[in-house]
Scaffold this active site. Structure first.
Site, PDB file in Angstrom:
ATOM      1  N   GLU A 723       0.864  -1.189   0.000  1.00  0.00           N
ATOM      2  CA  GLU A 723       0.000   0.000   0.000  1.00  0.00           C
ATOM      3  C   GLU A 723       0.891   1.227   0.000  1.00  0.00           C
ATOM      4  O   GLU A 723       1.711   1.382   0.909  1.00  0.00           O
ATOM      5  CB  GLU A 723      -0.891   0.027   1.253  1.00  0.00           C
ATOM      6  CG  GLU A 723      -1.678  -1.248   1.504  1.00  0.00           C
ATOM      7  CD  GLU A 723      -2.700  -1.523   0.434  1.00  0.00           C
ATOM      8  OE1 GLU A 723      -3.109  -0.566  -0.258  1.00  0.00           O
ATOM      9  OE2 GLU A 723      -3.075  -2.699   0.275  1.00  0.00           O
ATOM     10  N   CYS A 757      -1.981   9.033   4.007  1.00  0.00           N
ATOM     11  CA  CYS A 757      -1.928   8.665   2.592  1.00  0.00           C
ATOM     12  C   CYS A 757      -3.188   9.148   1.893  1.00  0.00           C
ATOM     13  O   CYS A 757      -3.178   9.443   0.709  1.00  0.00           O
ATOM     14  CB  CYS A 757      -1.790   7.163   2.473  1.00  0.00           C
ATOM     15  SG  CYS A 757      -2.949   6.301   3.519  1.00  0.00           S
TER      16      CYS A 757
HETATM   17  P1  NAD Z   1       8.411   4.684   4.267  1.00  0.00           P
HETATM   18  O1  NAD Z   1       8.280   4.012   2.947  1.00  0.00           O
HETATM   19  O2  NAD Z   1       9.550   5.577   4.443  1.00  0.00           O
HETATM   20  O3  NAD Z   1       8.513   3.577   5.393  1.00  0.00           O
HETATM   21  C1  NAD Z   1       7.580   2.539   5.534  1.00  0.00           C
HETATM   22  C2  NAD Z   1       8.249   1.357   6.224  1.00  0.00           C
HETATM   23  O4  NAD Z   1       9.203   0.814   5.342  1.00  0.00           O
HETATM   24  C3  NAD Z   1       9.015   1.722   7.475  1.00  0.00           C
HETATM   25  O5  NAD Z   1       8.859   0.714   8.441  1.00  0.00           O
HETATM   26  C4  NAD Z   1      10.418   1.813   6.997  1.00  0.00           C
HETATM   27  O6  NAD Z   1      11.360   1.617   8.015  1.00  0.00           O
HETATM   28  C5  NAD Z   1      10.450   0.697   5.989  1.00  0.00           C
HETATM   29  N1  NAD Z   1      11.519   0.800   5.007  1.00  0.00           N
HETATM   30  C6  NAD Z   1      12.181   1.894   4.599  1.00  0.00           C
HETATM   31  N2  NAD Z   1      13.108   1.581   3.683  1.00  0.00           N
HETATM   32  C7  NAD Z   1      13.043   0.257   3.494  1.00  0.00           C
HETATM   33  C8  NAD Z   1      13.710  -0.659   2.646  1.00  0.00           C
HETATM   34  N3  NAD Z   1      14.688  -0.285   1.834  1.00  0.00           N
HETATM   35  N4  NAD Z   1      13.357  -1.944   2.678  1.00  0.00           N
HETATM   36  C9  NAD Z   1      12.367  -2.338   3.475  1.00  0.00           C
HETATM   37  N5  NAD Z   1      11.698  -1.531   4.315  1.00  0.00           N
HETATM   38  C10 NAD Z   1      12.024  -0.241   4.309  1.00  0.00           C
HETATM   39  O7  NAD Z   1       7.010   5.392   4.540  1.00  0.00           O
HETATM   40  P2  NAD Z   1       6.582   6.239   5.816  1.00  0.00           P
HETATM   41  O8  NAD Z   1       7.274   7.548   5.765  1.00  0.00           O
HETATM   42  O9  NAD Z   1       6.688   5.429   7.058  1.00  0.00           O
HETATM   43  O10 NAD Z   1       5.019   6.432   5.522  1.00  0.00           O
HETATM   44  C11 NAD Z   1       4.539   7.412   4.686  1.00  0.00           C
HETATM   45  C12 NAD Z   1       4.148   6.832   3.349  1.00  0.00           C
HETATM   46  O11 NAD Z   1       3.261   5.756   3.535  1.00  0.00           O
HETATM   47  C13 NAD Z   1       3.434   7.801   2.469  1.00  0.00           C
HETATM   48  O12 NAD Z   1       3.889   7.682   1.154  1.00  0.00           O
HETATM   49  C14 NAD Z   1       1.998   7.362   2.580  1.00  0.00           C
HETATM   50  O13 NAD Z   1       1.180   7.740   1.504  1.00  0.00           O
HETATM   51  C15 NAD Z   1       2.136   5.897   2.686  1.00  0.00           C
HETATM   52  N6  NAD Z   1       0.966   5.302   3.326  1.00  0.00           N
HETATM   53  C16 NAD Z   1       0.104   4.576   2.543  1.00  0.00           C
HETATM   54  C17 NAD Z   1      -1.022   3.996   3.090  1.00  0.00           C
HETATM   55  C18 NAD Z   1      -1.991   3.200   2.262  1.00  0.00           C
HETATM   56  O14 NAD Z   1      -2.830   2.512   2.830  1.00  0.00           O
HETATM   57  N7  NAD Z   1      -1.918   3.246   0.952  1.00  0.00           N
HETATM   58  C19 NAD Z   1      -1.262   4.166   4.460  1.00  0.00           C
HETATM   59  C20 NAD Z   1      -0.357   4.895   5.232  1.00  0.00           C
HETATM   60  C21 NAD Z   1       0.767   5.441   4.643  1.00  0.00           C
END
Ligand code: NAD
Length: 962
Positions: A723, A757
């Site tokens: 997501e 999001c």
């Molecule tokens: P992010 O992608 O930076 O991090 C998400 C998770 O991924 C964290 O736990 C992070 O530590 C991990 N991560 C980071 N780099 C990684 C890698 N290389 N490999 C594996 N895992 C890794 O996102 P964020 O800043 O925590 O959240 C914000 C984003 O999430 C926004 O883009 C938002 O739109 C999206 N979001 C989407 C939904 C949805 O349902 N579509 C819901 C909430 C948030």
């Protein structure tokens, strides 16, 4: 209807009044007139009534004759409404376009005439004439200033100035007994019962000069009562004003349909006994019944009003008697148009020996002339509630009066349209609103009702307790227990970055390997654990969270910078996910039989996929974390979770909850740590079968790519449930209700600082709506109060960390170069705050319209028409949420069909999806999962199996025997 028998005296009075009432048939009920014939048809046909009121509601926002004709056709041309020919002619349907301006003008004129029956004057200048006419009849007045919903401090100030102007006019007209009715929601755009004390203090300050002016002019000022969430705050404010002024010439309003009014009346009487002035109390039945019932059902709260009209009538009689009995300290005002209720009150007053100078009746302008005349003739005092304001701003008021008059239970309607078939569906008297049945065994966790003082106090205590627990260690769970790694990274409070929320032991690639190994070993046992048992763990965790819900929310204030309401909503959503997936898995687990001819038995079922890695974001630190984890677990997978680096404390709370629920060891492993190491290692690990990720597009796509590789030794293809972000747009059509649109856009764009999001980051204004929309939106943005989310009054808190702050601020320069910075709010210096801002003149290809910013930056784009608006809305890589504000039925239908996003919201905000009711998730570059909180979600964590059995044995088929 109230069926308690009247005393003989009350009956006599009722009959007298009813007779007098019949002498004055209101225009509204005169079928010979234009308005009368429409209302007559509306009374007979619910479909037409809905269309008519909706049409009238949007009429003032229509720009010219062509638009009026277009809407007219859209609302009424539907043959299903089966309008009679004369009415079709009256509505000028089927006309050619060339007559449109004529039709439009005629219609506006007619609706204006209708509105004038209830709205006494469009301009303050016309008021003296109205009052003089009224005073000549012997009645007095209380005037009310109609207005738009106040969405900014500029509008609040303008409304207050309007009250001053109105009061000056009222007291200048000689004779009468001047009165003003004030709506507190109009005076404060930040009014919110969650912050009651500060709101009361602010309103006392704002009202003080007005009350002084009223006192000098001997005018009586009522605080009108609005909807239920504002009731306690209004009474608190009233008490503060009485305590300051002594209470003479001040009035409050009590609504008989509220169950709590008996208690409130006692409070007001006590207050009156403690102060010298005779406090005025207006007793009404209550005008927001539909809203109160609908909102209570939507939130899962107890319905605050009586659900049967008869109960309200009975309560009215009892409360009126109490009021009259306290006439030594109160100035009772009885507000009803019902001859029975009024007759009863007159008889009660006689019984108490109360002279007509000791109390008064109140009627609404345009609704009670007959009653008014009869009461004045009897020597009773009558005060008329006189609304002033232009048609546009008075529309909500007009529609409320029309609803009131056309409700099956309306006394006036029953008096003047007695022949109506009583078996037609009762609008106001049906016991409860028709609501869809919830999923069996599942209902949503109701949010906290912060309008209740005791809830606020308890929440504050939870915050204080959590504050005492800050700074403790959070450790990974690897293998069979906690594992300190000694590599410590603090988790910080984004509002006060020097405050350590937790000292977090970081996991690394080694812990990943150990955790996946343990999870792999535990999986076969977990997979064969009966589904009911697995669901039971989820339900126990839900109960655990429910019991500690305030503390769970308080942690989010400290670690994620969420405001009170948002933090509470996150906890509710987490509980909902647990309960919903538990229920869903039980449903899915039963073997299903496929079509099976004789001699063959075909059946299907599901098994868990294996080990799931859950990688969660920080923005819904409990809800999304819980949703992904619980879905994977209940489906029979063992799980390794990695919380977001910014919110490990909250992640650990969930793990503790599963522990407390007795989850077998090894089934859930917890690895706080950086995404680039822990997340990455998890995704690559060949022992992981499923990756459930929610987060940014960049990371999501990288994970998807990485997971697609199948290294030697890996005996399965990984599945990625992913997501990602959004670039969500709200389209505001030409005829939109701006009161609603501005309010919802501000909430959707700036709620949790735009870090959702689903947040709105583009507004697409259709045609001429642009300028008014931008002005109001800009003022509303400036009015947002920023500050520490620990304070319930702050509407804008900090961003999650310094990097986010820098990144979002970087977009200011981009925005200035691409469009125009219309306005920007103010924020504190300490902490990772970013001022909410509004950019205009942004075009679809601009970066501001294309990139997910994930902060409080909102852009306004222009579209010529609804078709262009939709194509602009679709011109991004994302398809997560979207919204539309429109009152044009065809445009609503068009947008529903063409605006393809995961979640589309019509005439409401676009955030806050509710589990089971609004399954949530997008497509294109917003996601490759199916919607969370919906019936398809669990399937992603399951493998389907089909078993086909040959049941023929040596030529005989058991089915044939039967
Ligand atoms: P992010 O992608 O930076 O991090 C998400 C998770 O991924 C964290 O736990 C992070 O530590 C991990 N991560 C980071 N780099 C990684 C890698 N290389 N490999 C594996 N895992 C890794 O996102 P964020 O800043 O925590 O959240 C914000 C984003 O999430 C926004 O883009 C938002 O739109 C999206 N979001 C989407 C939904 C949805 O349902 N579509 C819901 C909430 C948030």
């Amino acid at each position: 209807m109230d069926s308690t028998p009247l005393t003989s005296r009350a009956e006599v009075l009722r009959a007298e009044l009813a007779e007098a009432l019949r002498q004055h048939r209101p225009l509204l009920f005169d079928p010979a007139g234009w308005a009368g014939s429409l209302i007559d048809w509306a009374l007979r046909d619910v479909g037409f009534r809905t269309a008519l009121f909706r049409f009238i509601d949007c009429l003032p926002s229509l720009d010219g004759g062509a638009e009026v004709a277009d809407h007219l056709e859209a609302y009424f041309a539907d043959g299903a409404l089966g309008l009679p020919a004369p009415l079709r002619a009256a509505l000028h349907l089927g006309i050619g376009r060339w007559t449109a301006p004529v039709t439009g003008a005629a219609l506006r004129h007619n609706v204006r005439t209708l509105a004038r029956q209830f709205i006494a004057a469009e301009e303050v200048e016309q008021l003296p004439r109205v009052l003089r006419r009224l005073y000549q009849t012997g009645a007095v007045a209380t005037v009310d200033l109609l207005g738009e919903r106040t969405v900014s401090e500029a509008e609040a100030a303008a409304h207050l100035a309007g009250y001053h102007a109105l009061l000056e006019r009222v007291v200048a007209v000689p004779g009468g007994d001047p009165g003003l009715s004030v709506k507190i929601s109009a005076l404060d755009s930040r009014l919110d019962p969650i912050d009651a004390d500060r709101c009361v203090a602010r309103l006392v300050d704002r009202l003080r000069p007005l009350l002084a002016k009223a006192a000098a002019g001997h005018a009586l000022v009522y605080l009108d009562m609005e909807d239920h969430p504002l009731k306690d705050l209004t009474l608190d404010l009233f008490q503060a004003l009485v305590e300051e002024s002594g209470g003479s010439r001040l009035g409050c309003v009590l609504q008989a349909y509220l169950r709590a009014t008996e208690t409130d009346l006692r409070r007001v009487i006590d207050l009156a006994r403690r102060h010298p002035g005779r406090i005025a109390v207006r007793l009404v039945k209550g005008a927001y019944w539909d809203t109160e019932v609908a909102v209570a059902h939507q939130r899962g709260w107890p319905v605050p009003v009586f659900e049967a009209k008869g109960e309200t009538d009975q309560a009215f009689a009892v409360l009126a008697e109490r009021l009259l009995a306290a006439a030594d300290v109160l100035a009772p005002a009885i507000a009803s148009h019902n001859a029975r209720s009024v007759g009863q009150v007159l008889a009660t007053a006689e019984g108490l020996g109360l002279g007509p100078d000791r109390f008064e009746f109140q009627v609404l302008y345009g609704m009670g002339e007959g009653l008014q005349t009869a009461l004045l003739a009897r020597g009773n005092r009558v005060r008329v509630y006189v609304p002033v304001g232009n048609l546009l701003q008075g529309m909500a008021y007009l529609v409320r009066r029309l609803l009131e008059n056309t409700a099956n239970t309306s006394f006036l309607r029953r008096t003047f349209v007695p022949d109506l078939d009583e078996s037609t569906p009762q609008r106001a008297s049906r016991p409860v609103m028709a609501v869809a049945e919830p999923e069996v065994g599942f209902s949503n966790e109701p949010p906290l009702d912060f309008s209740r003082a005791e809830v606020r106090a308890e929440f504050q205590r939870a915050i204080d307790e959590v504050r005492q627990a800050l700074g403790q260690s959070v450790v990974p769970v690897v293998g069979h227990g906690d594992m300190e790694t000694g590599r410590i990274r603090p988790s910080l409070n984004p509002a006060h970055p020097e405050q350590v929320v937790a000292q977090v032991h970081q996991a690394g690639p080694e812990e990943v390997a150990t955790a996946v190994e343990h999870a792999g070993r535990a999986q076969p046992g977990w997979a064969v654990t009966p589904v009911a048992e697995r669901a039971g763990y989820l339900r126990r965790v839900a109960a655990y969270l429910r019991e500690r819900r305030m503390a769970m929310a308080a942690w989010q204030i400290f670690e994620a910078g969420k405001g009170w309401r948002e933090a509470d909503a996150d906890v509710c959503e987490a509980i909902d996910f647990l309960e919903y997936y538990a229920t869903e898995m039980v449903r899915l687990a039963a073997w299903r039989r496929y079509p099976s001819p004789p001699g063959e038995e075909n059946r299907g079922s599901y098994i868990g996929r294996g080990v799931a890695a859950v990688i969660a974001p920080w923005n819904f630190p409990l809800a999304i974390f819980t949703g992904m984890t619980s879905a994977a677990l209940v489906a029979g997978n063992t799980v390794v979770v990695k919380p977001a680096s910014n919110t490990p404390r909250i992640g650990r709370l969930l793990v503790d909850a599963f522990r407390a629920a007795g989850l077998p060891e090894g089934v859930l492993q917890f690895l706080p740590g950086p995404g680039s190491t822990v997340g990455d290692a998890l995704v690559r690990h060949e022992g992981v079968h499923t990756i459930a990720f929610t987060g940014s597009r960049e990371v999501g796509l990288a994970i998807n790519e990485m997971a697609a590789r199948t290294p030697a030794g890996q005996r399965h293809v990984k599945r990625v449930i992913c997501e990602m972000g959004g670039k969500n747009a709200i389209i505001v059509d030409r005829d939109a209700d701006l009161d609603e649109a501005v309010f919802a856009i501000v909430q959707s764009a700036f709620g949790y600082q735009g870090q959702k999001c689903s947040a709105c980051s583009r507004v697409i204004a259709v045609g001429a709506v642009h300028d008014a929309l931008v002005t109001r939106l800009g003022q509303a943005t400036e009015s947002l109060e920023a500050g520490d989310p620990i304070d319930p009054g702050s509407r804008v808190g900090p961003l999650i960390d310094a990097a986010a702050q820098k990144r979002v601020q970087g977009y200011w320069d981009v925005g200035r170069s691409e469009g125009r910075l219309w306005t920007q709010g103010e924020v504190p210096e300490e902490g990772y705050y970013v001022a909410p801002c509004l950019f205009t003149e942004i075009a679809s290809h601009h970066r501001l319209a294309q990139e997910e910013i994930f902060g409080p930056v909102l852009s306004v784009l222009r579209a010529a028409d609804i078709e262009e608006a939709v194509s602009i809305a679709l011109a991004t890589d994302y398809a997560l949420t979207g919204g539309l504000f429109s009152r044009h039925p065809r445009h609503v239908a068009y947008v529903c069909e063409r605006f393809q996003v995961g979640n589309l919201y019509i005439n409401r905000g676009i955030t806050g999806a509710i589990v089971g009711r609004q399954p949530f998730g997008g497509f294109f570059l917003s996601g490759i999962g199916s919607q969370a909180g919906g019936p398809d979600y669990l399937l992603q964590f399951l493998l389907p199996r089909t078993v086909s059995e040959n049941t023929l044995r040596r030529g005989f088929a058991p089915e044939m025997l039967a």
